[in-house]
Design an enzyme around this catalytic site. Structure first.
Site, PDB file in Angstrom:
ATOM      1  N   GLY A  15      84.104 117.200  56.271  1.00  0.00           N
ATOM      2  CA  GLY A  15      84.824 117.381  55.025  1.00  0.00           C
ATOM      3  C   GLY A  15      86.213 116.806  55.142  1.00  0.00           C
ATOM      4  N   THR A  16      86.522 115.817  54.354  1.00  0.00           N
ATOM      5  CA  THR A  16      87.853 115.190  54.408  1.00  0.00           C
ATOM      6  C   THR A  16      87.717 113.688  54.177  1.00  0.00           C
ATOM      7  OG1 THR A  16      88.986 116.638  55.989  1.00  0.00           O
ATOM      8  CG2 THR A  16      89.627 114.388  56.045  1.00  0.00           C
TER       9      THR A  16
END
Lengths: 236, 245
Positions: A15-16
């Protein structure tokens, strides 16, 4: 809600969205600001660009805990190294310290990192350290789950020898595009620019970014649209 | 041969939750390395790709490196483990130089060192996830060998790793001969690399060819190969059998 285990041997999605770009005179680091636990957004305004030394910063992706502890250790080692050396650490040394931790603990850590900074010997440099602890010096680096959507973009948009403004605009545009398509990326775009003059932090809230395909101009309320709109705005 | 052991899907038999120190599976990987003996020494070829699962993530990874004065190494598999192997080799060469006795490690010795390292790690269930090609020339003697992640090692006139074993070796068995010139060797290797580019999903069209002779090591700058798609059979392959491929 069924969650399939999937192919355990494919690299884990993180996530990112994180980006690091060199330009003529320094580097620009960029990231989104979403930290998620499962489907919930735990922090919508995180700062994923972490200071290691005055002249070296690191973009963190993957496990928040793992990336934070790695940055804490490296900051500690670099602090001592700076004292011993008597001058600012080089970007290469900082990156290799991160690599040591990432590589030697590869079975336990789940974090992809981008190190960027400026030193008087080599100027602006970007080092990518993905899962596993490989270290690669690159003219630009992308990481995190959102980066999947940026490979094509950078293949087309990246050029050698950009100015600081061009590099910053490229980074902001890229993070913004990734946020548009990656559920695990979101929030604001943060950038950190590092050159011989020092470090500049910039903040781009959602309303400062361009709109992409199928995105609409944000409104305060439907009521505003109704009052200014055509005679038949409400269609049944 | 080693495909069972090096296949990550089958290593659930040898891994468990309690193990804190073992490489379970690779992340950033390089594909085939191909090597041949020729008149003046050894030629090695490898592309510059670093795959991340099915994504062709990195396209400028140098997988061919010199080792001391007399050897050349090419690596496929996990790049971080290859970078660590290079640190071990640099230490080995440094220690050898510190003796300052006029002697220097030849390719046979380096190959043997690597074999021991790879085999011992395999015995501890914590392999370095690489297949290596080691070539060199010392005192006029040419040497070309390979070591896998489980310690399988051998020498031959031509060697390859990964897909190269299946696609390049048959070509080399047919067309390799003693005392190839440099030009003939390069053309032969390029033939192998082109086939790998067509047929290996993890191949990228950017490669280097390295040469080692008694004089020393030369690694070419990165370059790309032409590919050929202009065959009439390719133009309309499903004509007369719509839906086929």
């Amino acid at each position: 809600m069924d969650v399939s285990a999937g192919d355990l041997n494919a690299p884990h999605s993180m996530g990112t969205t994180i980006i690091g770009v060199t330009y003529d005179g320094g580097v620009v680091l960029g990231a989104d600001s979403r930290t998620s636990t499962g489907m919930y957004v735990a922090n919508r305004a995180s700062d994923k660009i972490t200071k290691l030394t005055d002249n070296v910063y690191m973009c963190r992706s993957g496990s928040a805990a793992d990336s934070q502890i790695v940055s804490d250790y490296v900051r500690y080692f670099l602090h001592q190294h700076t004292i011993q050396l008597g001058q600012p650490s080089t970007v290469k040394v900082a990156a290799n310290l991160v690599r040591l931790l990432s590589y030697n603990n590869k079975n336990m850590l789940q974090t992809g990192l981008i190190i960027g900074g400026w030193d008087k010997y080599e100027g602006g440099k970007i080092y990518g350290i993905p899962l596993g602890g490989t270290i690669l010096e690159q003219p630009f680096a992308i990481g995190g789950s959102g980066s999947s959507y940026l490979y094509g973009f950078f293949d087309q948009a990246w050029k050698e020898g950009m100015t600081q403004e061009e590099a910053e605009q490229l980074v902001v545009k890229a993070v913004s595009l990734a946020i548009a398509r990656d559920g695990a990326s979101g929030g604001v775009v943060r950038t950190v620019t590092i050159n011989s003059e020092g470090v500049t932090r910039k903040f781009y809230p959602g309303d400062k970014l361009s709109l992409w395909h199928e995105e609409l101009e944000p409104q305060n309320s439907l009521l505003d649209i109704l009052s200014t709109g055509s005679p038949e705005p409400m269609v049944s | 041969m080693n495909s069972f052991d090096s296949n990550p899907a089958t290593n659930s038999l040898i891994s468990s939750e309690a193990d804190s120190q073992r490489t379970l599976y690779p992340y950033v990987t390089g594909t085939s390395v191909v090597g041949i003996k020729y008149k003046d020494g050894i030629l090695l070829a490898a592309d510059m790709g670093g795959s991340y699962g099915s994504t062709l993530r990195y396209k400028s990874v140098e997988r061919l490196k010199p080792v001391g004065k007399h050897s050349l190494i090419g690596a496929s598999g996990e790049i971080s483990d290859f970078q660590e192997i290079m640190r071990y080799l640099d230490d080995l060469i440094l220690s050898d130089n510190m003796w300052d006795d006029g002697n220097s490690l030849g390719p046979k010795e380096v190959h043997n060192y690597l074999t021991r390292v790879m085999y011992n790690r395999r015995n501890k269930f914590n392999p370095l996830w690489n297949s290596l090609v080691l070539g060199g020339v010392k005192n006029g003697q040419k040497y070309l060998g390979t070591v896998s992640m489980i310690g399988v090692h051998y020498e031959d006139n031509h060697v390859a790793t990964g897909f190269g074993n299946h696609l390049a070796r048959p070509l080399l068995r047919d067309e390799w001969r003693e005392n190839l010139t440099f030009e003939e060797g390069v053309i032969l290797l390029e033939k192998c690399m082109r086939v790998l580019l067509y047929r290996d999903r993890s191949a990228v069209n950017k490669l280097q060819i390295a040469k080692i002779t008694e004089e020393g090591v030369t690694i070419s700058p990165p370059y790309s190969l032409k590919t050929f798609w202009n065959f009439s059979a390719f133009e309309n392959p499903t004509h007369g059998a719509e839906g086929s491929w």
